[in-house]
Design a protein around this motif. Structure first.
Motif, PDB file in Angstrom:
ATOM      1  N   SER A  85      18.802 -18.798  25.762  1.00 21.85           N
ATOM      2  CA  SER A  85      17.008 -18.486  26.382  1.00 21.85           C
ATOM      3  C   SER A  85      17.359 -17.414  27.959  1.00 21.85           C
ATOM      4  CB  SER A  85      16.494 -19.703  27.148  1.00 21.85           C
ATOM      5  OG  SER A  85      16.628 -21.361  25.705  1.00 21.85           O
ATOM      6  N   VAL A  86      18.544 -18.303  29.094  1.00 21.26           N
ATOM      7  CA  VAL A  86      18.507 -17.358  30.326  1.00 21.26           C
ATOM      8  C   VAL A  86      18.821 -16.321  29.639  1.00 21.26           C
ATOM      9  CG1 VAL A  86      20.542 -17.934  30.546  1.00 21.26           C
ATOM     10  CG2 VAL A  86      19.439 -18.068  32.338  1.00 21.26           C
ATOM     11  N   SER A  87      19.496 -15.740  28.967  1.00 24.25           N
ATOM     12  CA  SER A  87      20.147 -14.270  28.617  1.00 24.25           C
ATOM     13  C   SER A  87      18.799 -13.486  28.157  1.00 24.25           C
ATOM     14  CB  SER A  87      21.243 -14.339  27.982  1.00 24.25           C
ATOM     15  OG  SER A  87      22.294 -15.342  27.837  1.00 24.25           O
ATOM     16  N   ALA A  88      18.221 -13.929  27.871  1.00 21.16           N
ATOM     17  CA  ALA A  88      16.932 -13.709  26.577  1.00 21.16           C
ATOM     18  C   ALA A  88      15.554 -12.663  28.098  1.00 21.16           C
ATOM     19  CB  ALA A  88      16.521 -14.170  25.202  1.00 21.16           C
ATOM     20  N   MET A  89      15.819 -14.382  28.933  1.00 18.69           N
ATOM     21  CA  MET A  89      15.146 -13.955  29.833  1.00 18.69           C
ATOM     22  C   MET A  89      15.607 -12.711  31.185  1.00 18.69           C
ATOM     23  SD  MET A  89      13.308 -16.927  32.657  1.00 18.69           S
ATOM     24  CE  MET A  89      14.599 -16.839  33.238  1.00 18.69           C
TER      25      MET A  89
ATOM     26  N   ARG B 244      20.206 -10.499  41.153  1.00 13.51           N
ATOM     27  CA  ARG B 244      20.407 -12.318  40.719  1.00 13.51           C
ATOM     28  C   ARG B 244      21.395 -13.098  39.399  1.00 13.51           C
ATOM     29  NH1 ARG B 244      19.195 -17.218  45.017  1.00 13.51           N
ATOM     30  NH2 ARG B 244      21.016 -18.469  43.659  1.00 13.51           N
ATOM     31  N   MET B 245      19.650 -12.820  38.184  1.00 17.03           N
ATOM     32  CA  MET B 245      19.642 -13.241  36.855  1.00 17.03           C
ATOM     33  C   MET B 245      20.432 -12.331  36.315  1.00 17.03           C
ATOM     34  SD  MET B 245      17.450 -15.465  36.877  1.00 17.03           S
ATOM     35  CE  MET B 245      17.252 -15.870  35.430  1.00 17.03           C
ATOM     36  N   ASP B 246      21.286 -10.857  36.896  1.00 18.86           N
ATOM     37  CA  ASP B 246      21.681  -9.905  35.910  1.00 18.86           C
ATOM     38  C   ASP B 246      22.793 -10.411  35.717  1.00 18.86           C
ATOM     39  OD1 ASP B 246      20.102  -7.834  35.951  1.00 18.86           O
ATOM     40  OD2 ASP B 246      21.124  -6.725  37.685  1.00 18.86           O
ATOM     41  N   VAL B 247      23.441 -11.614  36.873  1.00 15.76           N
ATOM     42  CA  VAL B 247      24.630 -12.426  35.503  1.00 15.76           C
ATOM     43  C   VAL B 247      24.753 -13.122  34.265  1.00 15.76           C
ATOM     44  CG1 VAL B 247      26.207 -12.717  38.091  1.00 15.76           C
ATOM     45  CG2 VAL B 247      23.561 -14.483  36.748  1.00 15.76           C
TER      46      VAL B 247
ATOM     47  N   PHE C 236      20.491 -27.430  32.499  1.00 17.50           N
ATOM     48  CA  PHE C 236      20.568 -25.866  32.223  1.00 17.50           C
ATOM     49  C   PHE C 236      19.823 -25.053  32.282  1.00 17.50           C
ATOM     50  CE2 PHE C 236      24.237 -29.382  30.747  1.00 17.50           C
ATOM     51  CZ  PHE C 236      24.715 -28.919  31.582  1.00 17.50           C
ATOM     52  N   GLU C 237      18.278 -25.552  32.635  1.00 18.86           N
ATOM     53  CA  GLU C 237      17.334 -24.182  32.587  1.00 18.86           C
ATOM     54  C   GLU C 237      17.375 -23.570  33.923  1.00 18.86           C
ATOM     55  OE1 GLU C 237      14.038 -26.538  31.381  1.00 18.86           O
ATOM     56  OE2 GLU C 237      15.204 -27.234  28.486  1.00 18.86           O
ATOM     57  N   PRO C 238      16.957 -22.287  34.177  1.00 19.62           N
ATOM     58  CA  PRO C 238      17.189 -22.084  35.259  1.00 19.62           C
ATOM     59  C   PRO C 238      16.284 -22.071  35.884  1.00 19.62           C
ATOM     60  CG  PRO C 238      16.221 -20.451  33.073  1.00 19.62           C
ATOM     61  CD  PRO C 238      16.712 -21.714  32.607  1.00 19.62           C
ATOM     62  N   PHE C 239      15.836 -21.966  37.243  1.00 13.23           N
ATOM     63  CA  PHE C 239      14.681 -22.637  38.562  1.00 13.23           C
ATOM     64  C   PHE C 239      14.825 -23.842  38.518  1.00 13.23           C
ATOM     65  CE2 PHE C 239      13.677 -18.463  36.851  1.00 13.23           C
ATOM     66  CZ  PHE C 239      14.398 -17.677  38.319  1.00 13.23           C
ATOM     67  N   VAL C 240      15.572 -24.621  37.453  1.00 16.88           N
ATOM     68  CA  VAL C 240      15.469 -26.560  38.424  1.00 16.88           C
ATOM     69  C   VAL C 240      16.219 -26.782  38.687  1.00 16.88           C
ATOM     70  CG1 VAL C 240      15.564 -28.724  36.437  1.00 16.88           C
ATOM     71  CG2 VAL C 240      14.695 -26.479  35.484  1.00 16.88           C
TER      72      VAL C 240
ATOM     73  N   GLY D 225      17.676 -24.995  46.819  1.00 13.96           N
ATOM     74  CA  GLY D 225      18.016 -24.827  45.773  1.00 13.96           C
ATOM     75  C   GLY D 225      17.345 -23.511  44.807  1.00 13.96           C
ATOM     76  N   SER D 226      17.777 -22.616  44.289  1.00 14.93           N
ATOM     77  CA  SER D 226      17.775 -21.662  43.396  1.00 14.93           C
ATOM     78  C   SER D 226      17.168 -22.354  41.780  1.00 14.93           C
ATOM     79  CB  SER D 226      18.197 -20.497  43.491  1.00 14.93           C
ATOM     80  OG  SER D 226      19.689 -20.560  42.861  1.00 14.93           O
ATOM     81  N   GLY D 227      18.279 -22.899  41.664  1.00 16.20           N
ATOM     82  CA  GLY D 227      18.547 -23.280  40.042  1.00 16.20           C
ATOM     83  C   GLY D 227      19.224 -22.223  39.288  1.00 16.20           C
ATOM     84  N   LEU D 228      19.494 -22.343  39.837  1.00 15.45           N
ATOM     85  CA  LEU D 228      20.243 -21.224  38.935  1.00 15.45           C
ATOM     86  C   LEU D 228      22.000 -21.609  38.723  1.00 15.45           C
ATOM     87  CD1 LEU D 228      18.845 -17.341  39.780  1.00 15.45           C
ATOM     88  CD2 LEU D 228      18.286 -18.946  37.630  1.00 15.45           C
ATOM     89  N   GLY D 229      22.265 -22.870  39.131  1.00 11.44           N
ATOM     90  CA  GLY D 229      23.924 -22.760  39.533  1.00 11.44           C
ATOM     91  C   GLY D 229      24.356 -23.306  37.736  1.00 11.44           C
ATOM     92  N   LEU D 230      24.078 -24.510  37.657  1.00 10.25           N
ATOM     93  CA  LEU D 230      24.203 -24.926  36.573  1.00 10.25           C
ATOM     94  C   LEU D 230      23.501 -24.307  35.145  1.00 10.25           C
ATOM     95  CD1 LEU D 230      23.626 -28.237  37.033  1.00 10.25           C
ATOM     96  CD2 LEU D 230      25.404 -27.387  36.457  1.00 10.25           C
TER      97      LEU D 230
END
Length: 391
Positions: free
Chosen positions: A150-154, A204-207, A327-331, A337-342
């Motif tokens: 999901s995060v790759s598609a986003m 930061r989301m490009d990764v 494992f969802e973004p921004f949680v 925190g940014s919620g992007l680590g996990l």
């Protein structure tokens, strides 16, 4: 030498069919194919053998645990020892359902335990642990993989649909800056600053985007963990005790070193941020398991995933309302925190064809990362592991 059995019989109905030749069966290979943990205990309650599921349950290899007192793995006051006593006394199998096992190695688990006397070795018993929480852990694995997709598609959507308009907005603000009054340039500067801030977030989301094939090679996972430990001790985890519990016989993992460093840096950083400044502890451990296979990303092939890396902390645990979305973004529950680590951890491990899962309770949170072996080491590992002489 591994112990072997011989099976002789006919094919077809009783009393009919043609006979087949003697077929040698590797008993250790059979035990390693069983999903539940099997542990053989001698008359002094020491571990003689455990199968692959047992290595995974106790987070250590047979080479490390052979000869270890069972009470080092399971508390002496556990129902397990009562069952062992009954099996020896009655020379018959006994079992107990919904037994709670809670140790530093296993964490809190509910199990069915069956104990059977060893028919050839008086005083020896075979203990089988059947975990009730397998379905929950499989759900976590699917959760992390689904979140990674999901995060790759986003990330792809944001890159294409947001970045381009932002470039136009910033360019228009620069043109306006040349024609507006001096007092209004504060506003055009504000537009530029805010678009730059949004672009930085998108960068930061490009990764998470699918940027071509992953360059993987044989990586010594212990060198990765030692590098992460040094970075942590000299930075964000100063004052936190970091304990290493490695299986030195593990072969190389098939992976990208830099990305694996990022994964375990994120996990150790999360742990360091939640443990107490007084008595906080993080345990890094590695182990070998047999039998787990998963489809490789973008391929019809299936990867063996025998290498387990565990990051355990003694912090307060993950809040219950976050566990299904971890494992969802921004949680995040961190103020800064940014919620992007996990989500990044889930994305990288999914790209490696591995899985990530967790167990949590107050005082103990465990993240397990399961990874494939490098092809050059896979056959050697498979040949070496079943060769234990457990009799």
């Amino acid at each position: 030498m591994s112990r072997r059995l011989k099976v002789v019989g006919g094919v077809g109905g009783v009393g009919g069919g043609r006979m087949t030749p003697d077929l040698p069966i590797d008993a250790v290979a059979v035990l390693n194919a069983i999903a539940s943990a099997v542990v053989v205990i001698d008359r002094d309650d020491r571990v003689v053998f455990l199968n692959a599921a047992g290595e995974q349950l106790f987070e250590s290899s047979l080479g490390h645990l052979k000869g270890t007192p069972l009470e080092d793995l399971v508390p002496r006051n556990s129902q397990t020892f009562s069952l062992i006593f009954q099996a020896r006394r009655n020379t018959s199998a006994v079992s107990e359902y919904e037994v709670e096992i809670d140790t530093p190695r296993t964490g809190p688990r509910v199990m069915t335990i069956q104990v059977s006397p060893h028919v050839e070795m008086p005083g020896w018993v075979v203990v089988q642990f059947q975990e009730h929480s397998k379905a929950l852990r499989m759900g976590q694995q699917m959760l992390s993989r689904g979140a990674a997709r999901s995060v790759s598609a986003m990330a792809r959507l944001l890159a294409h649909e947001v970045k381009n308009p932002l470039s136009g907005i910033r360019g228009a603000a620069q043109l306006l800056d040349q024609s507006v009054a001096e007092t209004d340039r504060v506003l055009t500067q504000l537009i530029r600053d805010e678009t730059d801030r949004i672009v930085a977030l998108l960068d930061r989301m490009d990764v998470f985007s699918d940027g071509g094939g992953l360059n993987r090679e044989a990586v010594n996972i212990h060198l990765v963990l030692e590098h992460v430990k040094r970075l942590a001790e000299n930075g964000f985890a100063k004052g936190v005790r970091i304990v290493e519990s490695y299986d030195p016989s593990l072969p190389s993992v098939l992976g990208n070193r830099d990305q694996l460093v990022q994964v375990f840096l994120n996990l150790v950083k999360n742990a360091a941020e939640v443990v107490s400044a007084d008595g906080g502890e993080i345990v890094l451990s590695t182990a070998y398991q047999h039998g787990l296979r998963l489809a490789a990303p973008g391929s019809a092939d299936r990867l063996d995933l025998p290498l387990v890396v565990t990051v355990r902390d003694n912090g307060p645990g993950i809040p219950e309302d976050m566990r299904g979305h971890l494992f969802e973004p921004f949680v995040t529950n961190k103020p800064s925190g940014s919620g992007l680590g996990l989500p990044l951890v889930a994305k990288i491990i999914t790209d490696h064809g591995g899985i990530v899962e967790f167990d949590t309770q107050p005082g103990r949170t465990v993240f397990r990362v399961v990874l494939p072996l490098a092809p050059s080491d896979r056959m050697a590992a498979e040949d070496a592991r079943p060769a234990e002489d457990w009799r």
